[in-house]
Design an enzyme around this catalytic site. Structure first.
Site, mmCIF file in Angstrom:
data_model
loop_
_atom_site.group_PDB
_atom_site.id
_atom_site.type_symbol
_atom_site.label_atom_id
_atom_site.label_comp_id
_atom_site.label_asym_id
_atom_site.label_seq_id
_atom_site.Cartn_x
_atom_site.Cartn_y
_atom_site.Cartn_z
ATOM 1 N N ASP A 513 2.696 -0.102 -13.335
ATOM 2 C CA ASP A 513 4.019 -0.045 -13.918
ATOM 3 C C ASP A 513 4.094 -1.091 -15.021
ATOM 4 O O ASP A 513 3.341 -2.061 -15.019
ATOM 5 C CB ASP A 513 5.057 -0.337 -12.823
ATOM 6 C CG ASP A 513 6.482 -0.115 -13.293
ATOM 7 O OD1 ASP A 513 6.680 0.671 -14.234
ATOM 8 O OD2 ASP A 513 7.388 -0.742 -12.727
ATOM 9 N N ASP A 844 7.129 -2.078 -8.715
ATOM 10 C CA ASP A 844 8.126 -2.942 -8.093
ATOM 11 C C ASP A 844 9.427 -2.210 -7.793
ATOM 12 O O ASP A 844 10.304 -2.752 -7.135
ATOM 13 C CB ASP A 844 8.428 -4.153 -8.985
ATOM 14 C CG ASP A 844 9.026 -3.738 -10.326
ATOM 15 O OD1 ASP A 844 8.936 -2.547 -10.681
ATOM 16 O OD2 ASP A 844 9.575 -4.605 -11.029
ATOM 17 N N ASN A 910 -32.877 -4.591 13.940
ATOM 18 C CA ASN A 910 -32.889 -3.489 14.908
ATOM 19 C C ASN A 910 -34.124 -2.605 14.755
ATOM 20 O O ASN A 910 -34.727 -2.195 15.748
ATOM 21 C CB ASN A 910 -31.618 -2.646 14.748
ATOM 22 C CG ASN A 910 -30.412 -3.330 15.349
ATOM 23 O OD1 ASN A 910 -30.486 -4.488 15.745
ATOM 24 N ND2 ASN A 910 -29.297 -2.632 15.413
#
Length: 1293
Positions: A513, A844, A910
């Site tokens: 905006d 806003d 892993n």
């Protein structure tokens, strides 16, 4: 919503005529006074003269109104909103549904259908002068629709049969002692239904419903069950610790920590948001009840109340303007309309329309959320609470958010790991079982021992699954988000939705905006000229001081200009600003401020800041005003006549500069004295040049002129007929002296230009979406660096008319969308998401709510933002600074990087641990792994948890903005990450297997004591490999500085010290618990540490290997994301029957609201969402791959077996339906030609009305591209599609 504050200077008010006051109402409306020329508000202070007359009569309303849109049934319920018309035992003529039709959108036809203001007054049982009666309880008189409007309600059949007790949907209950029983029951109160906040236990359950945590829970249950069996059901050797159950318990502890941390963060953020919204939640307004003006909480305002309007008020409810004087409202936060809207009394509207006035310029509607800028008056309340525009917007925002890209990728990763771990465990179990069965014939073991051997095989296989599950991953994600949100709050970013900070890091475009976001939403004097001698103001950025001095009035700073003025000239300027003004001193947001039009408040602020104006009221009180000439839109100026100390009179005039200049014959000589001289052609030329220069910079130009008279009214001037002491302004508005020209602008917020440049450098495309006109929008966008060569500016009305193909051509270059409505912003955000952009929206105002909610991440303003904007947003900028978005983006990228850093580390561990366990167990005669279960617990859980803390707490560096954002479909594990994972895994496996299988020969371990040191040596080396590999994983790219920013992360340093200390303790005091039979000597310690440290140079070598070389070696699924380009193109080519489209959209909406069970189906979320009917998005209807010319068909999930509902029999059963659907027009067809219209060239676009291409665009830049050219990437990330100014800005440092 805020009434006038005590002690605030009051604006001039309307004179009150109390003769028409009626006695308070008891149970119905009072009769109106026949004298309606004045606004009757008994027992109030004088308000000033009422200028409008109530000339409306029923005959006017009953006629066909000229210019009014002919709506046969303006009060007809909208589909799905019939319940708002159903009210049991309604004592009023209207329901909330009727009243809502006036505002959704503004409708004069609906107002006329309800009898205008008189019909509303009668139908709502109120009085537009005396207001509601304070004694009203339960009403005894029923008013029918026909009684109020003079005609029957043609929609009565739709809601005639109402069950007793059924209301319009609100749920507020009040005791009889509250009064207004029927009014509250029918129309509700001005409160929204409270949304029950989630308890900490609900948040914990939501946090637990994560695929990785569920997978961990299964692993924990299996591990704990087998551990308990091993601990209590298996015989142990003397001195052997019974700790097999620890693995399962440790995983459960990890799950509990993740759930508690995640739920605690969500709960904390929600509490912070509630505290933020409670600032100024309860406000007071001035309301007329029983003929008296009282102050009332906004929560207590009811339908039928008469509310006062004064400058500075924020309107808490919807209503219809009754009467007043020059009321103008700023509805920018509610509708996006940036201009002040003048309100016309409802009693005059239809008379004016009948006299030929344009109905579009007649606005009697007062909207909740708007702000009164000028004038005073009253309005009749018609909608409160959830029925008001403000309330509807707030209620519409109450829906759950979708999963973020990282969330969906982690869910897929969890499934993939579970499958791979399960497959590895199954394979290991099968291999060991075959080996076990093959040895049965030659085995001399007892049956019990054979049973124990089989259980050991099963336990080893299960251990592989447990090792494969990344239990540290959810902890890393949660810790990274929690750490980031806590630190972001210090950077003025309040994160309402925890995972929003992750999404913000990958934003590819920001739709911002203008007013209040990029600019300060405070008009300010930024440039000016005193006569033609002195100038002040800022130069245009690309001009030198010398050039600007002659072109746009650049001179000195404001303070320097003011200090250079002589006392008489400064006093003349102060008088011109302060006396000739209707703005006044007051309070706004608890701080002293000027209340009034933005132009006048800007001038007063200039006087206060630079001219030493301390008390406006004192200056005005000391002046003798002979005549005030109000602002007139026709002549575009206003004036005031003041009697001077010497007995003469001076008329100050301010207004449109070009009009005032034409009225001047003299000009002030300079700033040293008030001497004047005749104005010449050169003066006019210079002033016109300055005016044009200001206008080109989108400055609002205001001229201030004056003229002295010996007496007032002057001789030979015709006085006003109704007041002989007043002169006709037209007769004296000549022979003026030109004094000052000023340029007023809503300035940029500090740091905005730098923030936009940072966004561009980070590959984030910034767009301005504003309701302002195209000239202002273009100027502001140019000033802050948004509008660049190759970019396009377009007006909202033209944008919404584009076909989808044209929209796809324009959007990659669209940098400014001017004159846009909230719907235009929503359309833009929706299409950007469909094109693959990750969209951030800033706003806003109330009008920004829908777009903020639709965006991937919405930023609202914490100070100037409305409650709607805050509710709709995911992150609140506490300082209202666009520059804070950069910090949010940096932290967002840091969160993504933290997860990836840990994932890179975790997968290396892993993969290595699984393969070491698998191969060593198969090779072992006793089916035992080289790493014991307790050792794996330290490696796989404690190390991973510490690594999560260490890698998840890296703060972002500025260099994080030097790369482009990741697209939504980018793989979670990049090619560079795979290169490091595989390279380090290979190095660790080679080292571990060499030590395990060839360690005796390499180190010449011959004695039993030396052989017992081999396993501890392998374990110690393996751990040191992981410790040093942590440093490798601090970088995700191919750069070599792995220590960048390490001194700023004390967590990493401290945790590494703890990990090293823990390993040393285990090796020295671990003993039997960790299967360390012999302590290592100094040489063996050195071997372990050196081999571990070698992973750093190995990492350098891996980084030096070109990625494109590795890309050829890896399968495509490891480095390519999923693209839906062909599906998107086909979906845009074909259209379905409108009924099917409507059903799809409704199902999508229901899925968003009630989609929990749907989202938990066995499909992985990203793949499943591809096949979910969407709102006609680019990925909602995938097509068959073998024929791109076919319409989208029913998809089959990849890698899934057909269910019964998708079987061949089901397809055969559907054939009759398909044939019937084709005949009835339900099959997809090629879209009409007009839907596929495209721009053929840059010239086509430039010739469009309401479209501008940047003037510095290169001649060979085509601007327009084929809409299918993005090849799976977001358009903003494709250099062939993005504006040249944007791509060049990314290379600037």
């Amino acid at each position: 919503m805020v009434g006038t504050n005590d002690g605030r200077e009051k604006a001039p008010k309307i004179t009150v005529d109390t003769s028409g006051a009626q006695s308070p109402m008891a149970a119905g409306p009072t009769k109106r006074s026949p004298d309606s020329d004045l606004l009757a508000v008994p027992n109030t202070s004088a308000l000033g003269r009422q200028t409008s007359e109530d000339t409306t009569s029923p005959s006017v309303l009953s006629e066909t109104v000229v210019g009014l849109e002919d709506d046969e049934n303006p009060l007809k319920p909208d589909p799905g909103k019939e319940d708002a018309y159903k009210v049991a035992n309604n004592m009023f003529a209207f329901t909330p549904g009727h009243l809502d039709k006036m505002f959704q959108p503004k409708s004069l036809a609906a107002l006329k259908a309800m009898g205008g203001i008189e019909g509303l007054e009668k139908g709502l049982q109120t009085d537009i002068k005396a207001g509601l009666s304070v004694d009203e309880g339960a009403l005894s008189t029923r008013v029918a629709f026909a009684d109020a409007t003079g005609r029957e309600d043609e929609n009565k059949a739709l809601y005639a049969d109402v069950a007793e007790g059924q209301t319009a949907g609100h749920s507020h209950h009040h005791s009889d002692s509250d009064g207004f029983i029927d009014r509250r029951r029918v129309f509700g109160v001005n409160r929204l239904p409270e949304r029950a906040g989630k308890t900490i236990f609900q948040l914990m359950w939501i946090a637990f419903n994560d695929k990785i945590l569920i997978l961990l829970s299964c692993a924990a249950a299996i591990s704990l069950a087998l551990g308990l069996y091993q601990t209590f059901g298996v015989k142990h050797e003397p001195g052997e610790p019974q700790v097999e159950w620890v693995e399962g318990v440790a995983i459960i502890v990890a799950i509990v920590i993740v759930v508690l941390v995640g739920a605690g963060n969500d709960w904390q953020k929600e509490r912070q948001f509630v505290r933020l919204n409670k600032k100024k939640e309860d406000r007071v307004v001035n309301v007329v009840r029983s003929g008296k003006t009282i102050q009332l909480s906004v929560y207590d305002v009811l339908v039928g109340d008469v509310v006062h309007l004064e400058p500075g008020d924020l309107v808490p409810v919807d209503g219809v303007f009754i009467a007043g004087h020059s009321v103008k409202c700023d509805e920018s936060s509610a509708t996006g309309e940036s201009d002040a809207l003048k309100k016309v009394p409802a009693s005059e509207v239809f008379t004016r329309i009948a006299n030929g006035e344009d109905p579009k310029k007649l606005d009697p509607f007062i909207l909740s959320g708007s702000k009164v800028l000028e004038g005073t008056g009253t309005f009749l309340v018609t909608n409160v609470g959830e029925h008001s525009g403000f309330g509807k917007t707030m209620m519409a925002l109450r829906e759950e958010t979708e999963a973020t890209p990282l969330q969906m990728k982690l869910n897929n990763l969890a499934e993939g790991i579970a499958k791979l771990g399960g497959a590895s465990a199954l394979l290991l179990f099968v291999v060991l079982l075959i080996k076990f069965l093959a040895q049965l014939k030659t085995s001399n073991a007892t049956g019990a021992q054979k049973g124990q051997n089989f259980m050991r095989i099963l336990i080893t296989a299960i251990t592989v699954v447990v090792v494969a599950v990344p239990e540290g991953l959810p902890l890393a994600v949660t810790l990274a988000l929690a750490f980031a949100t806590t630190r972001m709050l210090k950077d003025n970013n309040l994160v309402r939705i925890l995972r929003a900070c992750e999404t913000s890091g990958n934003a590819t475009t920001i739709c911002s905006d203008k007013t209040g976001t990029l600019t300060q939403n405070r008009m300010t004097v930024v440039a000016g000229t005193l006569g033609t001698a002195a100038r002040f103001g800022d130069a245009v950025a690309d001009k030198t001081k010398e050039d600007a001095a002659t072109s746009d009035g650049f001179g000195m700073k404001e303070a320097e200009f003011a200090n250079g003025l002589s006392a008489p000239v400064k006093d003349l300027l102060i008088q011109s600003i302060v006396i000739n003004s209707t703005a006044f001193e007051g309070e706004e947001n608890g701080k002293p401020a000027f209340i009034g039009s933005k132009t006048e408040t800007a001038l007063l602020e200039f006087g206060k800041n630079y001219l030493g104006v301390e008390n406006v009221s004192h200056i005005r009180e000391s002046a003798i005003i002979a005549q005030a000439i109000p602002f007139d839109s026709g002549r575009k100026c206003m004036g005031s006549v003041v009697k001077l100390a010497n007995g003469t009179y001076r008329m100050y005039v301010k207004g449109a500069s070009e009009i005032l200049l034409a009225r001047c014959t003299k000009i002030i000589r300079d700033g040293n004295s008030t001497d004047v001289r005749d104005i010449d052609e050169e003066d006019v030329k210079k002033l016109n040049t300055a005016i044009n220069a200001y206008a080109s910079r989108s400055l609002r130009t205001i001229g201030m002129i004056y003229r002295d008279f010996p007496s007032w009214p002057p001789p030979n001037v015709q006085p006003l007929k109704d007041d002989p002491t007043q002169a006709d302004f037209g007769d004296v508005f000549d022979d003026m002296t030109f004094f000052v020209l000023v340029g007023i602008q809503d300035p940029l917020r500090p740091g905005v230009t730098e923030a936009v440049a940072d966004c561009i450098k980070a590959g984030i495309f910034v767009r301005m979406v504003t309701g302002d006109n195209i000239v202002t929008a273009r100027a502001i966008a140019t000033e802050c660096g948004i509008y660049t060569p190759g970019g396009v500016v377009m007006e909202g009305p033209r944008f919404r008319q584009l076909t989808k193909a044209q929209m796809d051509q324009v959007i990659p270059r669209l940098q400014v969308l001017a004159r846009s409505s909230p719907d235009d912003k929503r359309i833009l955000v929706k299409r950007l998401k469909e094109l693959g952009e990750t969209v951030a929206v800033t706003g806003d105002g109330t009008n920004d709510g829908p777009a903020l909610k639709m965006a991937d991440v919405g930023f609202s303003m914490g100070i100037a933002g409305t409650e709607v904007a805050k509710e709709a947003s995911a992150i609140i900028l506490m300082d209202d600074n666009f520059a804070s978005i950069i910090k949010a983006i940096m932290w967002g990228r840091a969160v993504n990087d933290a997860v990836k850093k840990f994932l890179q580390f975790q997968l290396t561990v892993n993969i290595t641990a699984v393969l070491v366990t698998f191969i060593s167990a198969v090779a072992s005669s006793t089916e035992e792994s080289v790493l014991s279960a307790v050792q794996l617990l330290w490696v796989n859980l404690i190390m991973d948890t510490f690594a999560a803390l260490a890698l998840a707490t890296d703060p972002p560096q500025r260099s994080i903005l030097d790369r482009k954002p990741e697209p939504k479909k980018a793989p979670l594990i990049t090619l560079t990450m795979w290169k490091m994972i595989i390279g380090q895994a290979i190095y660790q496996l080679v080292v571990t297997f060499l030590l395990h299988f060839a360690g005796r020969q390499i180190f010449d371990f011959n004695s039993p004591e030396e052989r017992e040191q081999l396993k501890p040596l392998v374990f110690n080396t393996f751990v040191w490999l992981q410790i040093f590999n942590q440093y490798n994983n601090r970088r995700l790219d191919n750069k070599l500085n792995i220590l960048e920013g390490v001194t700023h992360n004390w967590f990493f340093i401290i945790i590494n010290i703890i990990m090293v200390g823990g390993q040393v303790m285990i090796m020295f005091v671990g003993g039997h618990a960790f299967h360390i039979e012999r302590k290592l000597n100094g040489v063996q310690w050195a071997i372990s540490i050196i081999i571990g440290a070698l992973s750093l140079p190995v990492g350098v070598v891996i980084r030096l290997i070109p990625d494109h070389f590795i890309q050829k070696l890896l399968p495509s699924w490891m480095h390519h994301g999923h693209h839906d380009d062909e599906e998107a193109r086909n979906n845009d080519r074909f259209q379905w029957n409108e009924g099917i489209e409507l059903v799809r959209d409704e199902l999508t909406f229901l899925k968003k609201i009630r989609g929990g069970r749907l989202n938990q189906l066995r499909f992985s979320r990203p793949d499943f969402r591809r096949f979910l009917p969407g709102s006609r998005s680019a990925s909602s209807q995938p097509s068959f791959d073998f024929d791109t010319n076919m319409p989208p068909g029913t998809p089959l999930p990849k890698g899934k077996h057909r269910s019964r509902s998708n079987s061949a029999f089901a397809a055969a059963a559907m054939v009759p339906s398909i044939v019937a659907g084709s005949i009835g027009g339900w099959s997809p067809i090629e879209r009409p030609a007009e839907d596929a219209l495209q721009f053929n060239s840059k010239g086509d676009l430039e010739n469009e009305p309401g479209v501008d291409v940047h003037p510095d665009t290169k001649p060979d830049d085509p601007v327009i591209h084929e809409p299918t050219a993005n090849h799976g990437n977001a358009p903003s990330q494709n250099p062939d599609l993005a504006p040249s100014g944007f791509t060049e800005g990314q290379t600037k440092k």
